[in-house]
Design a protein around this motif. Structure first.
Motif, PDB file in Angstrom:
ATOM      1  N   ALA A 186     -12.456  -9.729  -4.481  1.00 40.92           N
ATOM      2  CA  ALA A 186     -11.145 -10.163  -4.963  1.00 40.92           C
ATOM      3  C   ALA A 186     -10.052  -9.560  -4.085  1.00 40.92           C
ATOM      4  CB  ALA A 186     -10.962  -9.748  -6.420  1.00 40.92           C
ATOM      5  N   ILE A 187      -8.813  -9.693  -4.524  1.00 46.18           N
ATOM      6  CA  ILE A 187      -7.688  -9.157  -3.766  1.00 46.18           C
ATOM      7  C   ILE A 187      -7.474  -7.685  -4.122  1.00 46.18           C
ATOM      8  CG2 ILE A 187      -6.563 -11.405  -3.607  1.00 46.18           C
ATOM      9  CD1 ILE A 187      -4.653 -10.483  -5.831  1.00 46.18           C
ATOM     10  N   PRO A 188      -6.765  -6.925  -3.285  1.00 47.78           N
ATOM     11  CA  PRO A 188      -6.454  -5.531  -3.615  1.00 47.78           C
ATOM     12  C   PRO A 188      -5.642  -5.444  -4.903  1.00 47.78           C
ATOM     13  CG  PRO A 188      -6.032  -5.959  -1.291  1.00 47.78           C
ATOM     14  CD  PRO A 188      -6.284  -7.284  -1.932  1.00 47.78           C
ATOM     15  N   SER A 189      -5.856  -4.382  -5.662  1.00 47.46           N
ATOM     16  CA  SER A 189      -5.152  -4.240  -6.940  1.00 47.46           C
ATOM     17  C   SER A 189      -3.645  -4.146  -6.741  1.00 47.46           C
ATOM     18  CB  SER A 189      -5.669  -3.025  -7.709  1.00 47.46           C
ATOM     19  OG  SER A 189      -5.430  -1.825  -6.990  1.00 47.46           O
ATOM     20  N   GLN A 190      -3.195  -3.591  -5.611  1.00 44.76           N
ATOM     21  CA  GLN A 190      -1.759  -3.497  -5.372  1.00 44.76           C
ATOM     22  C   GLN A 190      -1.129  -4.872  -5.146  1.00 44.76           C
ATOM     23  OE1 GLN A 190      -4.050  -1.667  -3.832  1.00 44.76           O
ATOM     24  NE2 GLN A 190      -3.938  -1.850  -1.607  1.00 44.76           N
ATOM     25  N   LEU A 191      -1.882  -5.797  -4.569  1.00 47.86           N
ATOM     26  CA  LEU A 191      -1.377  -7.161  -4.421  1.00 47.86           C
ATOM     27  C   LEU A 191      -1.334  -7.856  -5.782  1.00 47.86           C
ATOM     28  CD1 LEU A 191      -0.415  -9.510  -2.707  1.00 47.86           C
ATOM     29  CD2 LEU A 191      -2.801 -10.005  -2.116  1.00 47.86           C
TER      30      LEU A 191
ATOM     31  N   ALA B 222      -0.833  -6.311  -8.591  1.00 50.97           N
ATOM     32  CA  ALA B 222       0.305  -5.717  -9.293  1.00 50.97           C
ATOM     33  C   ALA B 222       1.610  -6.415  -8.905  1.00 50.97           C
ATOM     34  CB  ALA B 222       0.389  -4.225  -8.986  1.00 50.97           C
ATOM     35  N   TRP B 223       1.751  -6.760  -7.626  1.00 53.30           N
ATOM     36  CA  TRP B 223       2.944  -7.496  -7.171  1.00 53.30           C
ATOM     37  C   TRP B 223       3.000  -8.866  -7.816  1.00 53.30           C
ATOM     38  CZ3 TRP B 223       3.056 -11.961  -3.966  1.00 53.30           C
ATOM     39  CH2 TRP B 223       4.344 -12.342  -3.531  1.00 53.30           C
ATOM     40  N   ILE B 224       1.877  -9.566  -7.841  1.00 57.96           N
ATOM     41  CA  ILE B 224       1.837 -10.894  -8.448  1.00 57.96           C
ATOM     42  C   ILE B 224       2.207 -10.816  -9.923  1.00 57.96           C
ATOM     43  CG2 ILE B 224       0.279 -12.773  -9.144  1.00 57.96           C
ATOM     44  CD1 ILE B 224      -1.183 -12.311  -6.450  1.00 57.96           C
ATOM     45  N   ASP B 225       1.698  -9.798 -10.621  1.00 57.42           N
ATOM     46  CA  ASP B 225       2.022  -9.642 -12.038  1.00 57.42           C
ATOM     47  C   ASP B 225       3.519  -9.419 -12.254  1.00 57.42           C
ATOM     48  OD1 ASP B 225      -0.593  -9.968 -12.855  1.00 57.42           O
ATOM     49  OD2 ASP B 225      -1.022  -7.818 -12.916  1.00 57.42           O
ATOM     50  N   ARG B 226       4.185  -8.799 -11.297  1.00 56.46           N
ATOM     51  CA  ARG B 226       5.627  -8.565 -11.432  1.00 56.46           C
ATOM     52  C   ARG B 226       6.455  -9.826 -11.185  1.00 56.46           C
ATOM     53  NH1 ARG B 226       7.682  -3.465 -12.321  1.00 56.46           N
ATOM     54  NH2 ARG B 226       5.972  -1.996 -12.651  1.00 56.46           N
ATOM     55  N   ILE B 227       5.986 -10.705 -10.288  1.00 56.12           N
ATOM     56  CA  ILE B 227       6.778 -11.903  -9.988  1.00 56.12           C
ATOM     57  C   ILE B 227       6.396 -13.089 -10.869  1.00 56.12           C
ATOM     58  CG2 ILE B 227       7.118 -11.158  -7.603  1.00 56.12           C
ATOM     59  CD1 ILE B 227       5.173 -13.405  -6.761  1.00 56.12           C
ATOM     60  N   ALA B 228       5.328 -12.966 -11.638  1.00 59.38           N
ATOM     61  CA  ALA B 228       4.935 -14.038 -12.557  1.00 59.38           C
ATOM     62  C   ALA B 228       5.795 -13.931 -13.818  1.00 59.38           C
ATOM     63  CB  ALA B 228       3.452 -13.933 -12.896  1.00 59.38           C
ATOM     64  N   GLN B 229       6.969 -14.522 -13.754  1.00 63.50           N
ATOM     65  CA  GLN B 229       7.938 -14.385 -14.835  1.00 63.50           C
ATOM     66  C   GLN B 229       8.339 -15.752 -15.374  1.00 63.50           C
ATOM     67  OE1 GLN B 229      11.277 -11.794 -14.228  1.00 63.50           O
ATOM     68  NE2 GLN B 229      10.184 -10.462 -12.802  1.00 63.50           N
ATOM     69  N   VAL B 230       8.220 -15.912 -16.669  1.00 69.65           N
ATOM     70  CA  VAL B 230       8.648 -17.150 -17.325  1.00 69.65           C
ATOM     71  C   VAL B 230      10.147 -17.343 -17.095  1.00 69.65           C
ATOM     72  CG1 VAL B 230       8.886 -18.354 -19.523  1.00 69.65           C
ATOM     73  CG2 VAL B 230       6.860 -16.968 -19.087  1.00 69.65           C
ATOM     74  N   GLY B 231      10.507 -18.543 -16.686  1.00 66.01           N
ATOM     75  CA  GLY B 231      11.902 -18.844 -16.427  1.00 66.01           C
ATOM     76  C   GLY B 231      12.353 -18.515 -15.022  1.00 66.01           C
TER      77      GLY B 231
ATOM     78  N   ALA C 194       0.834  -1.198   0.000  1.00 62.74           N
ATOM     79  CA  ALA C 194       0.000   0.000   0.000  1.00 62.74           C
ATOM     80  C   ALA C 194       0.873   1.255   0.000  1.00 62.74           C
ATOM     81  CB  ALA C 194      -0.932   0.012   1.200  1.00 62.74           C
ATOM     82  N   ALA C 195       2.030   1.189   0.627  1.00 63.49           N
ATOM     83  CA  ALA C 195       2.941   2.332   0.696  1.00 63.49           C
ATOM     84  C   ALA C 195       3.910   2.352  -0.475  1.00 63.49           C
ATOM     85  CB  ALA C 195       3.720   2.295   2.009  1.00 63.49           C
ATOM     86  N   ASP C 196       4.255   1.186  -0.999  1.00 62.88           N
ATOM     87  CA  ASP C 196       5.240   1.076  -2.083  1.00 62.88           C
ATOM     88  C   ASP C 196       4.670   0.156  -3.153  1.00 62.88           C
ATOM     89  OD1 ASP C 196       7.532   1.312  -3.535  1.00 62.88           O
ATOM     90  OD2 ASP C 196       8.742  -0.013  -2.270  1.00 62.88           O
ATOM     91  N   THR C 197       3.726   0.679  -3.918  1.00 63.36           N
ATOM     92  CA  THR C 197       2.986  -0.126  -4.894  1.00 63.36           C
ATOM     93  C   THR C 197       3.683  -0.145  -6.241  1.00 63.36           C
ATOM     94  OG1 THR C 197       0.932   0.593  -3.828  1.00 63.36           O
ATOM     95  CG2 THR C 197       0.737  -0.492  -5.968  1.00 63.36           C
ATOM     96  N   PRO C 198       4.009  -1.331  -6.764  1.00 63.58           N
ATOM     97  CA  PRO C 198       4.547  -1.360  -8.131  1.00 63.58           C
ATOM     98  C   PRO C 198       3.451  -0.959  -9.111  1.00 63.58           C
ATOM     99  CG  PRO C 198       4.125  -3.591  -7.341  1.00 63.58           C
ATOM    100  CD  PRO C 198       3.898  -2.671  -6.182  1.00 63.58           C
ATOM    101  N   SER C 199       3.835  -0.276 -10.182  1.00 64.58           N
ATOM    102  CA  SER C 199       2.830   0.125 -11.166  1.00 64.58           C
ATOM    103  C   SER C 199       2.207  -1.113 -11.813  1.00 64.58           C
ATOM    104  CB  SER C 199       3.455   1.014 -12.241  1.00 64.58           C
ATOM    105  OG  SER C 199       4.454   0.304 -12.951  1.00 64.58           O
TER     106      SER C 199
END
Length: 216
Positions: free
Chosen positions: A100-105, A107-116, A44-49
């Motif tokens: 559902a979950i907060p959009s900031q959570l 956003a974090w999941i979208d950043r760590i969902a990385q192929v490889g 909430a304080a440091d939200t990835p775009s």
């Protein structure tokens, strides 16, 4: 040394039940598992775009020419996925926002969902690459969604998190649930009491498993 990543995502600050629960989970875990190294992430304080053309740089070919913005966003994604992969235990505060979950959570999941990094695709389908971790989700809900099929069908919070962490290869996903929080003080008190029992059960379970592994 066990590494624990403590994540909060509620926007309610000191009034947040999920933040209260994650703090209690981490305290209970470190008591039961001395020497645990804890890192903290407040989304909430440091939200990835949210994902955009700039923040999708990590999904481009390695030899692709990146803009300065893409390079900066890549650095954010790299820091988040590296932090996640380094952790043995992840404690996630996940309140239910509009089913559902907060959009900031997210956003974090979208950043760590990385192929490889956290998953890969094979000729037999996707395979998770982040197995062997324990995830404990502090789930906070104003209503009650766990006691009927009709209400369970409405929630996309716990169900989503179980699926996405499972997609990353994590099979040990636990939930500490406090629901009915908006249904009166008696219901809230009962929910918090039940959550305390779950916290002790989950943290003690891991301590016992570690002792058994050392004795084997």
């Amino acid at each position: 040394m066990t590494k624990l990543l403590h994540i909060d995502s509620s926007i309610l600050g000191g009034n947040s039940v999920s933040r209260q629960l994650t703090a209690q989970i981490v305290a209970s875990w470190t008591t039961a598992n001395p020497g645990t190294e804890v890192s903290y992430l407040d989304l909430a304080a440091d939200t990835p775009s949210h994902l955009s053309a700039e923040s999708l740089g990590f999904r481009m070919p390695a030899d692709a020419a990146l803009s300065d913005m893409q390079k900066r966003e890549n650095a954010v994604s790299e820091a988040l996925v590296s932090q996640f992969l380094a952790a043995d235990v992840i404690v996630v505060g996940a309140p239910l926002y509009n089913f559902a979950i907060p959009s900031q959570l997210k956003a974090w999941i979208d950043r760590i969902a990385q192929v490889g990094r956290t998953f890969k695709y094979t000729d037999k389908g996707p395979v998770g690459l982040a197995g062997g971790k324990t995830v404990i989700v502090a789930s906070a809900r104003g209503g009650v969604y766990s006691t009927s099929d009709a209400m369970t069908a409405l929630e996309h919070q716990e169900s989503y998190l179980k699926v996405v962490f499972g997609f990353f290869g994590i099979t040990d996903v636990r939930f500490v649930r406090a629901e009915g929080l908006a249904m009166g003080e008696a219901a809230k008190a009962a929910a918090l009491e039940a959550a305390q029992i779950e916290i002790v059960a989950h943290t003690q379970k891991s301590a016992n498993q570690e002792k058994a592994a050392l004795a084997a």
